[in-house]
Structures are given as structure tokens and as C-alpha cells.
Write an enzyme that holds these catalytic residues in place. Structure first.
Site, PDB file in Angstrom:
ATOM      1  N   HIS A  88      41.584  43.307  43.982  1.00  0.00           N
ATOM      2  CA  HIS A  88      40.366  43.680  43.247  1.00  0.00           C
ATOM      3  C   HIS A  88      40.769  44.137  41.853  1.00  0.00           C
ATOM      4  CE1 HIS A  88      36.571  45.574  42.219  1.00  0.00           C
ATOM      5  NE2 HIS A  88      36.046  44.920  43.233  1.00  0.00           N
ATOM      6  N   ASP A 144      34.709  41.758  50.660  1.00  0.00           N
ATOM      7  CA  ASP A 144      34.461  40.435  51.254  1.00  0.00           C
ATOM      8  C   ASP A 144      35.304  40.144  52.480  1.00  0.00           C
ATOM      9  OD1 ASP A 144      34.144  39.666  47.913  1.00  0.00           O
ATOM     10  OD2 ASP A 144      32.520  39.406  49.350  1.00  0.00           O
TER      11      ASP A 144
HETATM   12  C1  SDX Z   1      34.239  40.839  44.334  1.00  0.00           C
HETATM   13  O1  SDX Z   1      34.417  43.194  39.973  1.00  0.00           O
HETATM   14  C2  SDX Z   1      33.835  43.557  41.065  1.00  0.00           C
HETATM   15  O2  SDX Z   1      33.434  44.699  41.237  1.00  0.00           O
HETATM   16  C3  SDX Z   1      33.648  42.434  42.092  1.00  0.00           C
HETATM   17  C4  SDX Z   1      33.039  42.858  43.434  1.00  0.00           C
HETATM   18  C5  SDX Z   1      31.607  43.327  43.256  1.00  0.00           C
HETATM   19  O3  SDX Z   1      31.150  44.073  44.126  1.00  0.00           O
HETATM   20  O4  SDX Z   1      30.939  42.850  42.283  1.00  0.00           O
HETATM   21  O5  SDX Z   1      33.814  43.891  44.015  1.00  0.00           O
HETATM   22  C6  SDX Z   1      33.008  41.679  44.416  1.00  0.00           C
HETATM   23  O6  SDX Z   1      34.255  39.912  43.570  1.00  0.00           O
HETATM   24  C7  SDX Z   1      35.450  41.216  45.155  1.00  0.00           C
HETATM   25  C8  SDX Z   1      36.675  40.275  44.879  1.00  0.00           C
HETATM   26  C9  SDX Z   1      36.485  39.026  45.725  1.00  0.00           C
HETATM   27  N1  SDX Z   1      37.527  37.998  45.385  1.00  0.00           N
HETATM   28  C10 SDX Z   1      38.526  37.730  46.229  1.00  0.00           C
HETATM   29  O7  SDX Z   1      38.739  38.317  47.295  1.00  0.00           O
HETATM   30  C11 SDX Z   1      39.397  36.550  45.796  1.00  0.00           C
HETATM   31  C12 SDX Z   1      40.873  36.905  46.000  1.00  0.00           C
HETATM   32  N2  SDX Z   1      41.215  37.940  45.003  1.00  0.00           N
HETATM   33  C13 SDX Z   1      41.759  37.563  43.748  1.00  0.00           C
HETATM   34  O8  SDX Z   1      41.453  36.305  43.291  1.00  0.00           O
HETATM   35  C14 SDX Z   1      41.932  38.693  42.735  1.00  0.00           C
HETATM   36  O9  SDX Z   1      42.459  39.730  43.412  1.00  0.00           O
HETATM   37  C15 SDX Z   1      40.714  39.148  41.960  1.00  0.00           C
HETATM   38  C16 SDX Z   1      40.043  38.022  41.262  1.00  0.00           C
HETATM   39  C17 SDX Z   1      39.750  39.816  42.865  1.00  0.00           C
HETATM   40  C18 SDX Z   1      41.222  40.162  40.920  1.00  0.00           C
HETATM   41  O10 SDX Z   1      41.968  39.454  40.014  1.00  0.00           O
HETATM   42  P1  SDX Z   1      42.689  40.221  38.788  1.00  0.00           P
HETATM   43  O11 SDX Z   1      42.285  41.639  38.675  1.00  0.00           O
HETATM   44  O12 SDX Z   1      42.554  39.352  37.576  1.00  0.00           O
HETATM   45  O13 SDX Z   1      44.151  40.309  39.292  1.00  0.00           O
HETATM   46  P2  SDX Z   1      45.250  39.217  39.031  1.00  0.00           P
HETATM   47  O14 SDX Z   1      44.677  37.871  39.367  1.00  0.00           O
HETATM   48  O15 SDX Z   1      45.814  39.441  37.657  1.00  0.00           O
HETATM   49  O16 SDX Z   1      46.327  39.593  40.149  1.00  0.00           O
HETATM   50  C19 SDX Z   1      47.357  40.536  39.879  1.00  0.00           C
HETATM   51  C20 SDX Z   1      48.532  40.009  40.694  1.00  0.00           C
HETATM   52  C21 SDX Z   1      48.903  38.566  40.368  1.00  0.00           C
HETATM   53  O17 SDX Z   1      50.269  38.411  40.704  1.00  0.00           O
HETATM   54  P3  SDX Z   1      51.373  38.568  39.471  1.00  0.00           P
HETATM   55  O18 SDX Z   1      50.908  37.641  38.367  1.00  0.00           O
HETATM   56  O19 SDX Z   1      51.350  40.029  39.096  1.00  0.00           O
HETATM   57  O20 SDX Z   1      52.694  38.146  40.109  1.00  0.00           O
HETATM   58  O21 SDX Z   1      48.177  40.017  42.087  1.00  0.00           O
HETATM   59  C22 SDX Z   1      48.199  38.687  42.589  1.00  0.00           C
HETATM   60  C23 SDX Z   1      48.126  37.766  41.375  1.00  0.00           C
HETATM   61  O22 SDX Z   1      48.753  36.511  41.670  1.00  0.00           O
HETATM   62  N3  SDX Z   1      47.014  38.554  43.433  1.00  0.00           N
HETATM   63  C24 SDX Z   1      47.006  37.951  44.619  1.00  0.00           C
HETATM   64  C25 SDX Z   1      45.676  38.101  45.096  1.00  0.00           C
HETATM   65  N4  SDX Z   1      44.956  38.762  44.191  1.00  0.00           N
HETATM   66  C26 SDX Z   1      45.780  39.044  43.161  1.00  0.00           C
HETATM   67  N5  SDX Z   1      47.952  37.283  45.313  1.00  0.00           N
HETATM   68  C27 SDX Z   1      47.582  36.784  46.523  1.00  0.00           C
HETATM   69  N6  SDX Z   1      46.353  36.897  47.057  1.00  0.00           N
HETATM   70  C28 SDX Z   1      45.375  37.545  46.371  1.00  0.00           C
HETATM   71  N7  SDX Z   1      44.154  37.651  46.873  1.00  0.00           N
END
Ligand code: SDX
Length: 435
Positions: A310, A370
């Protein structure tokens, strides 16, 4: 005269210094007011994804991602989940305070009386293919509401804004249920004013003209809880979309339609549908959970652990904790032979292994709202493609509350970000025969 708090910014290339005001919140992270930065120092700030940017001032919802705190109007989500109802939370988000008994009854009556749709809207559905994703239908039909209520709304009139808010909160369940009915070739069901908000939605979704229907009270309560937990979440992608769209003074129904489109993405509200698809793949595959954990960690593999991570929560999402407990209770209610237990057990195994794995722990990746919500919806008989529709139905009150707050904010202006340009420098046109 109270000394203004400031930060000093020095441009080392010119030696010029400016003072930027610090704006203190009632709770949470203070901000640096950079509105004068370009005028005084000639710079833009650069913050793709807005990780360190406060786009507005708001009093609706407070999040603390490090402590896993979520409050609507200062009330902890855990207490609202235990004691409140979705319509009471709608009143709180719209007005900033919990209603007294008379106010709540009046609000419930207003919402109940606005659940019907203009009969002409039925024809919009028949323009979609039967296999159209319900979110595509929601974007289209909600956007079309602006054609039915365009002239009547003066967005600078607080009463008109409240009428639009009531209409949207009231009509979303009908629009959502009809998208399900249309996709399944079922006759459209009308709202029943004798039912509560969640019960009415389940009735419109599942009742048949051929026999009596009564929703399982356990499902009604679980759905009301899911809607409370999804009602608002500060300046997330879809809420920011509604604010930016509304900042041009666009029709509020069109702005909400834009929010629905943003929520649809799998990185945002579409994740609940993706979580179930991921769990089903794991259950049906001959690979174990560790195989999928390893794929999620592999930079060369696009696979991500859906429902994990998140932007704000670097701790357990407080909503996920509440939904996990409800999921467990609902499956107990269904009995051990329920067909969803294996998905729930797989989800808990994924969570257990991930939270012991340094890749996830070092990146503060925890289950989000989720991760478990889809299992509850599935257990209620709600199909996968309707999951994000339920999210949109719930988040409508958050979107319209932020829209209303923005329109009445004296500091609010049309949103128009700038950029860091790294394109071509000026050059002359080259005639076609010389390229
Ligand atoms: C919602 O904003 C809100 O409040 C949203 C929400 C709401 O109520 O409105 O809470 C609802 O959207 C919840 C999130 C639902 N999405 C998912 O579950 C999809 C999976 N999650 C990711 O795609 C990700 O975690 C996000 C999109 C939620 C957050 O992305 P960020 O903050 O841009 O983080 P990032 O992509 O920069 O990740 C940081 C690191 C990265 O690795 P490095 O580059 O540091 O090596 O964490 C890794 C990412 O690759 N990472 C994951 C991951 N999420 C982040 N690796 C594996 N699996 C994951 N799910």
C-alpha cells in the site's frame, strides 16, 4: 504578532534564499507551502506519484500509514465498524459529525426516496454487450446521469451539492444491481423502500419474480461492514481523480464517473478481483504457495502479490484486519464444507509466509483491504466482476464528500500540475522530401 514557522531553501547555484511557510495539521504530517516556490525561486517541485505531496487541505479522513490508523471525522474505523451503519457513516463523511436519532432517520428517509432511476436509463444498459464488464457499464451509466441532471445543479449552491450527493449515494446500488441483472439476462429489479440500504442492494441483485427472496441477515451485516470500510480513504487515486475533474467545475456525476474509471485499475480498486483470480490460480495449480511468493519477489516477473502492499500503510491495513475477522466468521456461518474455505486458508498461508519473508518485511508490504474482501463477496454469491462495483458503490460517498469539500474550499483552484520537460529542444520543420 505570531512568528510564522518557515523552512529556508537555499539555491546553491545562485546563493539565493527563500523562506517557505510551514502549515501545521490538526493531526499527522506538517506540510511546506510551496505555492511561492516558482514565483520566488524559479523552480517546480518534482514528485511523480505524489509520494510527498499534499494536494489539498481536508478534514474528512485521517490516515497514519506507519501506525495503521484510519479515522473518519476523527472516529476510529474499528469503532465505526463495530457500532455504526454505512448510512450513518455517509452522514458523518458528508457533514463531519455523527447524526442524532432525528437526523439519521431523516437522512435514511431521503436516501431511501432517491433510489429509483429515470426509466429512460434502462435503455442505456441494452447498448452494452452482454459480456461487458460491469465497471464499464458503471462508468457509462453514472456519466449518463449528468445528461439527466445537468441543468438542475448549481455547484456553487450548497443545497444543490447535497441533493447531488444524496442522489448518487441512493442511486448507485440500483445502477450497480442493474449492471449485474443486465449481464445475466435477468429482469431489472426495483428498489424496495422497506429494506435497509445493504439489504435492498442484495434484494435488487438476487431476488427473482418467480419466488420470494430474503437475504441472509449475516450477509446483509457483512456487506454493510464492507461498505463502511471502503467508504473513504483520503486522497487515493480515484478520489484525487474526482477532485481534479471537479476542479474544472464539471458536472458532479461526470466527476464521479471519472473516479469509477480510476478505481477500476488492478493497482487500485480492481485488486479485490485480482486477489481472487490469484488465489484460484494457486489452488488450481500444482505449485505451492512458496512458488508464488518467489515469483512476486522476482523483478523479472510482472507477477505481484495482489492485495499486498500500500502506498500509505507501512503496517497492517486496519481494514484488512477487520475484514479478515469477518471473513473467518462468515465462513464459520457457512459451515466447514463451504467451498471458499480453501481460498481463505490459502490466503492465510500466503500472508503467514510473506510476513516472515524479508522481501516483504523490508518493504513494509502487508495485506491491504483487498486481500480478504473478495472471499466474503464470493461467499455471498457476488460474482468476481462485481467486486470493484461494490467498492465503487461504497466509495461514492467518499468521492462526493471530497468533491463537496473542494468546491467550498476558498483555496481551491483548477488543478493544473506542471512537468519536468525532457523533450526536444527548438528545431525547424523539415520538408517531407528531405527527411
Ligand atoms: C487500494 O491509495 C489508497 O488509499 C488505495 C486504497 C483505497 O482505499 O483507496 O487503499 C485501495 O488501492 C489498495 C491497494 C490495492 N492494490 C493492490 O493490492 C495491488 C498490489 N499492490 C501493489 O501494486 C502496490 O503495493 C501498490 C500499487 C498498492 C502501491 O504501490 P507503490 O506505493 O507505488 O509501491 P511500489 O510499487 O513503489 O513498491 C515498493 C516496492 C517495489 O519493490 P522495489 O522497487 O523497492 O524493489 O515494493 C514492491 C515493488 O516492486 N511491491 C510489491 C508489491 N507491492 C509493492 N512486490 C510484490 N507484490 C506486491 N504486491
Amino acid at each position: 504578532m505570531e512568528q510564522k514557522e518557515t523552512v529556508t531553501l537555499t539555491d546553491n547555484s545562485t546563493g539565493k534564499q527563500i523562506e517557505l511557510p510551514i502549515l501545521r495539521p490538526t493531526n499527522g504530517t506538517p506540510t511546506i507551502d510551496v505555492r511561492g516556490l516558482y514565483r520566488e525561486l524559479g523552480y517546480f517541485t518534482y514528485d511523480p506519484g505524489f509520494l510527498s505531496t499534499a494536494s489539498c487541505r481536508s478534514s474528512i479522513t485521517y490516515l497514519d500509514g506507519n501506525k495503521g490508523i484510519l479515522q473518519y471525522g476523527g472516529y476510529p474505523i474499528e469503532q465505526l465498524a463495530e457500532h455504526s451503519t454505512f448510512l450513518e457513516v455517509c452522514y458523518l463523511l458528508l457533514s463531519g459529525d455523527l447524526p442524532n436519532e432525528r437526523e439519521l432517520k431523516q437522512f435514511e428517509t431521503i436516501i431511501t426516496r432517491h433510489t429509483m432511476l429515470h426509466e429512460a436509463l434502462k435503455r442505456f444498459y441494452s447498448g452494452f454487450r452482454r459480456d461487458a464488464h460491469p465497471m464499464a457499464i458503471m462508468v457509462g451509466v453514472v456519466g449518463a446521469l449528468s445528461a439527466f441532471y445537468h441543468d438542475e445543479i448549481d455547484i456553487h449552491n450548497p443545497e444543490d451539492r447535497m441533493i447531488a450527493a444524496h442522489q448518487l449515494i441512493a442511486k448507485m446500488p440500483t445502477i450497480a444491481a442493474w449492471s449485474y441483472r443486465y449481464a445475466n439476462g435477468l429482469p431489472f429489479t426495483y428498489p424496495d423502500n422497506s429494506l435497509s440500504y445493504p439489504d435492498n442492494f442484495l434484494n435488487m441483485m438476487f431476488s427473482m419474480p418467480t419466488e420470494p427472496y430474503k437475504a441472509d441477515p449475516f450477509f446483509v451485516k457483512a456487506l454493510d461492514l464492507i461498505m463502511i470500510l471502503h467508504a473513504d480513504h483520503e486522497q487515493n487515486a480515484s478520489t484525487s481523480t474526482v477532485r481534479l475533474t471537479g476542479s474544472s467545475e464539471a458536472n458532479p456525476f461526470a466527476a464521479i464517473s471519472a473516479g469509477i474509471a480510476s478505481l477500476w485499475g488492478p493497482a487500485h480498486g480492481g485488486a479485490n478481483e485480482s486477489v481472487i483470480r490469484m488465489l484460484v490460480d494457486i489452488v488450481e495449480s500444482d505449485k505451492d504457495v512458496q512458488y508464488y511468493i518467489d515469483r512476486a519477489k522476482d523483478k523479472n516477473d510482472r507477477f505481484r502479490l495482489m492485495g499486498f502492499g500500500h502506498r500509505i500503510y507501512k503496517n497492517y491495513d486496519p481494514r484488512a484486519r477487520i475484514i479478515r475477522k469477518t471473513c473467518h466468521e462468515l465462513l464459520e456461518h457457512l459451515g466447514q464444507d463451504n467451498e471458499y474455505q480453501e481460498l481463505f486458508d490459502t490466503a492465510m498461508e500466503l500472508e503467514r509466509i510473506a510476513l516472515e519473508d524479508d522481501y516483504f518485511v523490508s518493504r513494509n508490504l502487508y495485506p491491504n483491504v483487498d486481500f480478504y474482501s473478495g472471499i466474503i463477496l464470493l461467499a455471498m454469491g457476488i460474482p468476481l466482476t462485481m467486486f470493484t462495483v461494490i467498492f465503487a458503490l461504497s466509495r461514492t460517498v467518499g468521492w462526493i464528500s471530497h468533491w463537496n469539500e473542494m468546491i467550498q474550499d476558498p483555496e481551491s483552484r483548477i488543478g493544473r500540475p506542471r512537468q519536468l520537460y525532457d523533450g526536444a529542444l527548438p528545431r525547424d520543420y523539415v520538408p517531407l522530401n528531405k527527411r
